[in-house]
Design a protein around this motif. Structure first.
Motif, mmCIF file in Angstrom:
data_model
loop_
_atom_site.group_PDB
_atom_site.id
_atom_site.type_symbol
_atom_site.label_atom_id
_atom_site.label_comp_id
_atom_site.label_asym_id
_atom_site.label_seq_id
_atom_site.Cartn_x
_atom_site.Cartn_y
_atom_site.Cartn_z
ATOM 1 N N UNK A 272 0.778 -1.228 0.000
ATOM 2 C CA UNK A 272 0.000 0.000 0.000
ATOM 3 C C UNK A 272 0.806 1.273 0.000
ATOM 4 N N UNK A 273 2.095 1.213 -0.390
ATOM 5 C CA UNK A 273 2.942 2.401 -0.374
ATOM 6 C C UNK A 273 2.949 3.143 -1.702
ATOM 7 N N UNK A 274 2.571 2.483 -2.783
ATOM 8 C CA UNK A 274 2.534 3.099 -4.098
ATOM 9 C C UNK A 274 1.204 2.804 -4.758
ATOM 10 N N UNK A 275 0.891 3.619 -5.771
ATOM 11 C CA UNK A 275 -0.294 3.332 -6.552
ATOM 12 C C UNK A 275 -0.130 1.996 -7.258
ATOM 13 N N UNK A 276 -1.236 1.276 -7.446
ATOM 14 C CA UNK A 276 -1.147 -0.021 -8.125
ATOM 15 C C UNK A 276 -0.795 0.155 -9.586
ATOM 16 N N UNK A 277 -0.637 -0.952 -10.270
ATOM 17 C CA UNK A 277 -0.371 -0.919 -11.704
ATOM 18 C C UNK A 277 -1.494 -0.178 -12.418
ATOM 19 N N UNK A 278 -1.176 0.523 -13.511
ATOM 20 C CA UNK A 278 -2.205 1.300 -14.217
ATOM 21 C C UNK A 278 -3.319 0.448 -14.808
ATOM 22 N N UNK A 279 -3.178 -0.859 -14.776
ATOM 23 C CA UNK A 279 -4.230 -1.740 -15.293
ATOM 24 C C UNK A 279 -5.145 -2.251 -14.185
ATOM 25 N N UNK A 280 -4.940 -1.801 -12.935
ATOM 26 C CA UNK A 280 -5.785 -2.231 -11.816
ATOM 27 C C UNK A 280 -6.859 -1.179 -11.545
ATOM 28 N N UNK A 281 -8.085 -1.640 -11.299
ATOM 29 C CA UNK A 281 -9.221 -0.752 -11.094
ATOM 30 C C UNK A 281 -10.024 -1.205 -9.877
ATOM 31 N N UNK A 282 -10.726 -0.241 -9.271
ATOM 32 C CA UNK A 282 -11.672 -0.563 -8.206
ATOM 33 C C UNK A 282 -13.034 -0.003 -8.609
ATOM 34 N N UNK A 283 -14.041 -0.878 -8.676
ATOM 35 C CA UNK A 283 -15.396 -0.492 -9.092
ATOM 36 C C UNK A 283 -16.410 -1.336 -8.325
ATOM 37 N N UNK A 284 -17.697 -0.988 -8.519
ATOM 38 C CA UNK A 284 -18.771 -1.753 -7.907
ATOM 39 C C UNK A 284 -19.432 -2.649 -8.962
ATOM 40 N N UNK A 285 -19.707 -3.891 -8.582
ATOM 41 C CA UNK A 285 -20.404 -4.815 -9.465
ATOM 42 C C UNK A 285 -21.882 -4.428 -9.512
ATOM 43 N N UNK A 286 -22.381 -4.163 -10.719
ATOM 44 C CA UNK A 286 -23.783 -3.796 -10.908
ATOM 45 C C UNK A 286 -24.556 -4.928 -11.582
#
Length: 275
Positions: free
Chosen positions: A142-156
């Motif tokens: 948790x010290x750096x931003x994740x890889x640019x291909x990682x996302x956090x979203x809500x399942x709809x």
């Protein structure tokens, strides 16, 4: 001539007094017993002063943290405001990587972290090996931003669901049932862009809670995959906010989808995907 006469026995050379016979080096230094090796290793590890002990403790902590991060719970630094209302920029969330490992699958309303390659990202950006290793290690704690291909979203929507927006009241519909999205960022509409899609089996339809500031499944409708995310690309489910301290809490579960019928039972199900 007396043939029976025996030759006198030759005197043996006397050993010098006080001098012991020298043996081989291997006899003076016998090989260490296998039982003594763990004890010797333990003496080496625990000896050597405070610096060695501090280094050993730090190494054990880092290895343990990386193992936990890779297989159990991974910290994830929220890089954008697409989930505002639920997650803020800079939040360190804890991702349960075992949530979907034993036959369970993502459900409507779950907040998930996923790898967006082949869904949100068609051509992954190149990154040199050293930078990738540093990023992977630092983001794992948790010290750096994740890889640019990682996302956090809500399942709809999950496989088989028909997701449509919007109905006459401006609400999102899943399988013909209107969804009161209590988690939306204040003032946001469910979507400014109309869409109507049936989610393929094994895929997910995901959206950000801050709809006016979220690039999500809606933005990739015309691309391969139609904006849906393969279930096997999900890294884990976000269950807690771990940092900062004043926001430390478990993630509230939404009841917005509690009354959504199963695919095929909702009114109007079976429409042709379009956006």
């Amino acid at each position: 001539m007396d043939t029976d006469a025996q030759l006198p026995e030759r005197d043996r050379s006397p050993e010098p007094e006080g001098v012991k016979e020298q043996g081989s080096r291997s006899s003076r230094f016998p090989p260490a017993s296998p039982r003594s090796r763990p004890a010797a290793a333990w003496r080496w590890l625990t000896g050597g002063g405070p610096l060695r002990r501090a280094g050993l403790l730090l190494t054990v902590c880092l290895v343990s943290l990386l193992l936990v991060s890779n297989y159990l719970v991974q910290p994830f630094l929220v890089p954008s405001g697409s989930m505002r209302g639920t997650l803020e920029v800079g939040d360190r969330v804890l991702v349960d990587k075992l949530a979907y490992r034993f036959g369970d699958a993502p459900r409507r309303g779950d907040v998930v972290v996923f790898d967006g390659r082949e869904s949100f990202v068609q051509d992954a950006p190149s990154e040199n090996v050293v930078t990738a290793l540093i990023r992977r290690g630092a983001s794992a704690v948790g010290l750096m931003q994740p890889a640019p291909t990682s996302y956090v979203k809500r399942v709809v929507g999950v496989g088989g669901d028909r997701v449509r927006c919007c109905d006459r009241r401006g609400l999102l519909e899943v399988n013909g049932h209107p969804v009161l999205e209590d988690y939306l960022y204040p003032g946001d509409a469910p979507s400014q862009v109309p869409f109507d899609i049936v989610v393929p089996e094994g895929k997910l339809w995901v959206m950000g809670d801050h709809r006016s500031d979220s690039r999500d499944s809606r933005d990739h409708l015309g691309e391969p995959g139609g904006g849906t995310v393969p279930v096997d690309r999900v890294i884990g489910r976000v269950d807690w906010i771990g940092w900062p301290l004043d926001r430390m809490t478990s993630l509230r579960q939404t009841g917005a989808f509690a009354d959504v019928p199963d695919p095929g039972r909702g009114a109007g199900h079976g429409g042709i995907p379009h956006g």
